[in-house]
Write a protein that holds these residues in place. Structure first.
Motif, PDB file in Angstrom:
ATOM      1  N   LEU A   1       0.722  -1.195  -0.091  1.00  0.00           N
ATOM      2  CA  LEU A   1      -0.188   0.322   0.031  1.00  0.00           C
ATOM      3  C   LEU A   1       0.838   1.458  -0.219  1.00  0.00           C
ATOM      4  N   VAL A   2       1.521   1.442   1.095  1.00  0.00           N
ATOM      5  CA  VAL A   2       2.880   2.527   0.755  1.00  0.00           C
ATOM      6  C   VAL A   2       3.437   2.931  -0.400  1.00  0.00           C
ATOM      7  N   ILE A   3       3.569   1.049  -0.788  1.00  0.00           N
ATOM      8  CA  ILE A   3       4.321   1.563  -2.613  1.00  0.00           C
ATOM      9  C   ILE A   3       3.639   2.589  -3.431  1.00  0.00           C
ATOM     10  N   VAL A   4       2.693   1.511  -3.052  1.00  0.00           N
ATOM     11  CA  VAL A   4       1.066   2.008  -4.270  1.00  0.00           C
ATOM     12  C   VAL A   4       0.870   3.761  -4.223  1.00  0.00           C
ATOM     13  N   THR A   5       0.469   3.629  -3.510  1.00  0.00           N
ATOM     14  CA  THR A   5       0.813   5.367  -3.368  1.00  0.00           C
ATOM     15  C   THR A   5       1.749   6.072  -3.614  1.00  0.00           C
ATOM     16  N   LEU A   6       3.366   5.620  -3.684  1.00  0.00           N
ATOM     17  CA  LEU A   6       4.446   6.488  -3.142  1.00  0.00           C
ATOM     18  C   LEU A   6       4.142   6.567  -4.766  1.00  0.00           C
ATOM     19  N   GLY A   7       3.761   5.681  -5.190  1.00  0.00           N
ATOM     20  CA  GLY A   7       3.901   5.642  -6.944  1.00  0.00           C
ATOM     21  C   GLY A   7       3.432   6.755  -7.396  1.00  0.00           C
ATOM     22  N   LEU A   8       1.988   6.724  -6.419  1.00  0.00           N
ATOM     23  CA  LEU A   8       0.777   7.984  -7.254  1.00  0.00           C
ATOM     24  C   LEU A   8       1.789   9.183  -6.811  1.00  0.00           C
ATOM     25  N   PHE A   9       2.480   9.076  -6.171  1.00  0.00           N
ATOM     26  CA  PHE A   9       3.037  10.557  -5.567  1.00  0.00           C
ATOM     27  C   PHE A   9       3.998  11.461  -6.486  1.00  0.00           C
ATOM     28  N   ILE A  10       4.598  10.213  -6.877  1.00  0.00           N
ATOM     29  CA  ILE A  10       5.883  10.672  -7.807  1.00  0.00           C
ATOM     30  C   ILE A  10       4.920  11.326  -9.336  1.00  0.00           C
ATOM     31  N   LEU A  11       3.560   9.892 -10.313  1.00  0.00           N
ATOM     32  CA  LEU A  11       2.999   9.971 -11.013  1.00  0.00           C
ATOM     33  C   LEU A  11       2.406  11.207 -11.048  1.00  0.00           C
ATOM     34  N   VAL A  12       1.663  11.887 -10.447  1.00  0.00           N
ATOM     35  CA  VAL A  12       0.674  12.875 -10.255  1.00  0.00           C
ATOM     36  C   VAL A  12       1.260  13.884 -10.534  1.00  0.00           C
TER      37      VAL A  12
ATOM     38  N   MET B   1      10.762   8.732   6.718  1.00  0.00           N
ATOM     39  CA  MET B   1      10.522   9.760   5.567  1.00  0.00           C
ATOM     40  C   MET B   1      11.131  11.568   5.958  1.00  0.00           C
ATOM     41  N   THR B   2      10.472  11.993   6.851  1.00  0.00           N
ATOM     42  CA  THR B   2      10.526  13.113   7.625  1.00  0.00           C
ATOM     43  C   THR B   2      11.784  13.180   8.085  1.00  0.00           C
ATOM     44  N   ILE B   3      12.721  12.584   8.480  1.00  0.00           N
ATOM     45  CA  ILE B   3      14.178  12.478   8.917  1.00  0.00           C
ATOM     46  C   ILE B   3      15.333  12.562   7.552  1.00  0.00           C
ATOM     47  N   ALA B   4      14.642  12.080   6.446  1.00  0.00           N
ATOM     48  CA  ALA B   4      15.109  12.384   5.380  1.00  0.00           C
ATOM     49  C   ALA B   4      15.054  13.818   4.937  1.00  0.00           C
ATOM     50  N   ILE B   5      13.314  13.857   5.039  1.00  0.00           N
ATOM     51  CA  ILE B   5      13.885  15.545   4.354  1.00  0.00           C
ATOM     52  C   ILE B   5      14.209  16.672   5.367  1.00  0.00           C
ATOM     53  N   PHE B   6      14.511  16.239   6.517  1.00  0.00           N
ATOM     54  CA  PHE B   6      14.599  17.248   7.524  1.00  0.00           C
ATOM     55  C   PHE B   6      16.458  17.263   7.548  1.00  0.00           C
ATOM     56  N   LEU B   7      16.914  16.606   7.069  1.00  0.00           N
ATOM     57  CA  LEU B   7      18.419  16.568   6.666  1.00  0.00           C
ATOM     58  C   LEU B   7      18.797  17.454   5.425  1.00  0.00           C
ATOM     59  N   VAL B   8      18.322  17.770   5.149  1.00  0.00           N
ATOM     60  CA  VAL B   8      18.451  18.190   3.971  1.00  0.00           C
ATOM     61  C   VAL B   8      18.395  19.937   4.464  1.00  0.00           C
ATOM     62  N   PRO B   9      18.058  20.786   4.975  1.00  0.00           N
ATOM     63  CA  PRO B   9      18.541  22.137   6.033  1.00  0.00           C
ATOM     64  C   PRO B   9      19.096  22.008   6.269  1.00  0.00           C
ATOM     65  N   LEU B  10      19.653  20.365   7.022  1.00  0.00           N
ATOM     66  CA  LEU B  10      20.458  20.748   8.503  1.00  0.00           C
ATOM     67  C   LEU B  10      21.577  20.945   7.859  1.00  0.00           C
TER      68      LEU B  10
ATOM     69  N   ASP C   1      21.400  19.757  -2.330  1.00  0.00           N
ATOM     70  CA  ASP C   1      20.201  19.136  -2.944  1.00  0.00           C
ATOM     71  C   ASP C   1      19.759  18.056  -3.821  1.00  0.00           C
ATOM     72  N   SER C   2      21.091  17.347  -4.126  1.00  0.00           N
ATOM     73  CA  SER C   2      21.497  15.758  -4.312  1.00  0.00           C
ATOM     74  C   SER C   2      20.570  15.123  -3.692  1.00  0.00           C
ATOM     75  N   PHE C   3      20.556  14.886  -2.382  1.00  0.00           N
ATOM     76  CA  PHE C   3      19.762  14.229  -1.514  1.00  0.00           C
ATOM     77  C   PHE C   3      18.395  14.287  -0.435  1.00  0.00           C
ATOM     78  N   THR C   4      18.007  15.000  -1.862  1.00  0.00           N
ATOM     79  CA  THR C   4      16.045  15.169  -1.333  1.00  0.00           C
ATOM     80  C   THR C   4      16.102  13.613  -0.639  1.00  0.00           C
ATOM     81  N   VAL C   5      14.581  14.215  -0.139  1.00  0.00           N
ATOM     82  CA  VAL C   5      13.724  13.082  -0.270  1.00  0.00           C
ATOM     83  C   VAL C   5      13.296  12.193  -1.869  1.00  0.00           C
ATOM     84  N   ASN C   6      13.658  12.806  -2.110  1.00  0.00           N
ATOM     85  CA  ASN C   6      13.116  11.933  -3.776  1.00  0.00           C
ATOM     86  C   ASN C   6      14.116  10.759  -4.089  1.00  0.00           C
ATOM     87  N   LEU C   7      15.811  10.791  -3.616  1.00  0.00           N
ATOM     88  CA  LEU C   7      16.635  10.104  -2.919  1.00  0.00           C
ATOM     89  C   LEU C   7      16.182   8.697  -2.788  1.00  0.00           C
TER      90      LEU C   7
END
Lengths: 293, 333
Positions: free
Chosen positions: A94-105, B131-140, B249-255
């Motif tokens: 479930l987490v992964i599907v909503t993350l997929g949706l996150f990236i997609l949207v 996920m929150t920790i990964a996001i917090f790391l960038v401004p830190l 910025d190479s290590f945002t939560v997107n990574l």
């Protein structure tokens, strides 16, 4: 003192926005047991639709109504198409599907409207009320008003209508609800639609403050997560209270705690999430899960 | 099953699944050693990055695929490994090789530290917190400018190939990454074949049953977190060697999301999942980038969702299914 109250009011204004996104998260969690990581992106997408309508010359409030209707339909569609196939799957799926949706949207919005930031018109007049040295700006008051109206309508829906009763029945026990003749799948889709609608409200309200761009809701989502965690993921009232508390905490910490300042404010929701989960995992208003081995 | 009727001699003619597997491993190993001499430098660089991601995904696979804990914060550990190496190179001119164990030690300790509160969290909540920790790391990272170089980042030197090897810089980097990836892969592989691996699987499949069987949940969960973070940190350090530049910025939560997506697409809990996932993470955005700036995201999102529907065990699972299908088809003849 006036300065403190000023910060408090601004915190409430920010908190109301977090509260509405948190409420969207809680709605979906109650109906489907999913924490929807794509909630913020869905709200962002809806906000872009509103922007497009306003650009096309539609009056703001009409555009807002149309956007909410589209968000509602879109939410139901997403439940039907994307979420239904993994209903009842393990949490990871479930987490992964909503993350997929996150990236997609997110990418889809960037594709359609580009990643450049856009000015979003504020529906409220610019001035401020002066109450004993405290400036109550019309936009803050407007945000609080809109969120209060949405909460009130949802309360009426759940408390006094037949469909609201059916929705509560499904949330509390899907199997019994089905036996009573409630169409559970329809209600689940309705839940997603409502959540998308409430989320869209938060997107439209936050856009004039943050500027409109595909990554706009990323930060807001974290605050909403904190709000929902604080209030308890299964409690709509908790989401609202949690949102307001997180908004105030964030504003006060940014203003008065020198180390935090404006750039490390994102640490506030992190601290809230970790603190709540360690000391009261069910949140302030949530029910503790009882586990049977 | 029909293959019961087949006489023994006929069966011997078809290579067994294990033999095919060994053959595949040998072929990959040979290809991995020959590739840098056959390809142009840019392709070698891409393969190097596949290996870097594969190391991080090995760690994530250990945690998510084998121990069943979700982490959306592995980009954070990757970043901390990368910055540990970068700061050592920048401040003290440390030899490159020494930065690797240092990065691993730091991320191991942090992973262990995070693993303790993570014990109380499960599933969705763990995903949220990481996920929150990964996001917090960038401004830190941006805040402590004097050490990390702030938003501008740090520009560093690459490890130089020793003259006796006669290798070009890109080839040397490739072999360094290959060495780290191989060592990490073998370590994880043997770890999973030991009692530790069985304990992790038990924790993943049923915590209560595992505890009843005498598996110490707290110990194995925190260790899984620590090992997993350590491998992400190792990948980060090698990433610093290869790119010779770090910036927040190479290590945002997107990574972090990318890494989780990579291991899901590659195949959770499979041996070759991390390698396939690494290739996916590197090549799909590169290919889709040509279409549109947003195309990689669209492709990623769609692929991740589809994979969850049709192949929950990822590309490696699909390959395994294909292999078994082929095997059976061969046996039927």
């Amino acid at each position: 003192m006036a300065d403190f109250i000023q910060q408090l009011v601004e915190g409430l204004g920010a908190g109301a926005i977090y509260a509405s996104l948190a409420l969207a998260l809680v709605l979906i969690y109650r109906f489907t047991g999913i924490v929807n990581f794509a909630q913020g992106e869905m709200a962002m997408f809806a906000t872009f639709i509103a922007w497009q309508l306003v650009q096309a010359g539609v009056p703001f409030w009409l555009a807002l109504g149309a956007t909410l209707a589209i968000a509602f339909g879109g939410g139901m569609l997403i439940e039907r198409v994307v979420i239904r196939p993994v209903e009842g799957a393990p949490e990871l799926a479930l987490v992964i599907v909503t993350l997929g949706l996150f990236i997609l949207v997110n990418a889809a919005a960037g594709w359609i409207w580009s990643f450049l930031i856009k000015d979003f018109p504020s529906p409220f007049p610019g001035g401020a009320l002066d109450a004993g040295g405290v400036h109550l700006s019309y936009s803050t008051l407007g945000v609080l008003g809109v969120v209060a109206v949405v909460m009130g309508l949802l309360y009426i829906l759940f408390r006094y209508t037949k469909i609201g009763l059916a929705m509560r029945a499904v949330a509390s026990n899907p199997a019994s609800a089905r036996l009573l003749g409630i169409r559970v799948s329809g209600v689940l889709a309705l839940g997603w639609g409502l959540a998308a609608l409430v989320g869209a409200v938060s997107g439209v309200l936050v856009a004039p403050v943050l500027f409109l761009e595909p990554t706009m809701m990323g930060g807001v989502l974290i605050y909403a997560f904190a709000a929902a965690t604080l209030g308890g993921f299964d409690s709509p009232v908790g989401a609202v209270v949690g949102g307001l508390v997180v908004g105030i905490a964030e504003t006060l910490a940014g203003a008065y705690v020198g180390v935090i300042g404006s750039d490390l404010k994102i640490g506030v929701p992190l601290a809230v999430i970790i603190g709540v989960l360690l000391f009261r995992p069910q949140g302030l208003f949530g029910r503790a899960a009882v586990e049977r081995a | 099953m029909s293959d019961v009727d087949i006489p023994r001699t006929a069966r011997l003619a078809v290579p067994s699944a294990t033999a095919l597997r060994r053959l595949a491993v040998a072929l990959v190993a040979v290809a991995a050693c020959v590739a840098p001499f056959q390809l142009e430098p840019f392709r070698v660089f891409q393969l190097t990055m596949v290996l870097v991601y594969a190391v991080a995904l090995l760690g994530l696979n250990l945690l998510v695929g084998h121990a069943g804990q979700i982490s959306l914060g592995h980009g954070g550990f990757f970043a901390i490994g990368a910055y540990t190496a970068a700061v050592m190179l920048d401040r003290w001119d440390t030899p490159h090789v020494l930065t690797l164990p240092a990065a691993m030690a730091v991320t191991f300790a942090l992973g262990f530290g995070l693993g303790v509160p993570a014990l109380r969290l499960r599933g969705l909540y763990l995903a949220l917190v990481t996920m929150t920790i990964a996001i917090f790391l960038v401004p830190l990272l941006k805040r402590f400018e004097s050490v990390t170089g702030g938003s501008m980042g740090l520009t560093l030197s690459r490890p130089e190939p020793p003259s006796w090897t006669g290798l070009a810089e890109d080839q040397w980097l490739y072999f360094l990454a290959l060495a780290v990836a191989t060592a990490a892969g073998l370590a994880v592989w043997s770890l999973l074949r030991s009692r530790v691996g069985r304990a992790l699987h038990a924790v993943r499949d049923n915590e209560i049953a595992a505890e009843v069987m005498g598996v110490r949940l707290a110990r194995y969960k925190t260790l899984a977190f620590a090992w997993s973070a350590m491998l992400a940190g190792a990948a980060g350090a090698v990433n610093t060697w290869v790119i010779a530049f770090v910036s927040p910025d190479s290590f945002t939560v997107n990574l972090s999301i990318l890494l989780l997506a990579g291991i899901v697409v590659g195949g959770l809990g499979s041996t070759f999942g991390p390698l396939l996932g690494g290739a996916f993470v590197l090549f799909v955005p590169t290919l889709a980038q040509d279409v549109n700036q947003a195309a990689p995201g669209v492709v990623f999102g769609v692929v991740i969702i589809l994979i969850m529907y049709v192949a929950p065990r990822g590309l490696a699972g699909l390959a395994g299914r294909g292999g078994r299908f082929l095997d059976q088809a061969l046996r039927k003849k």
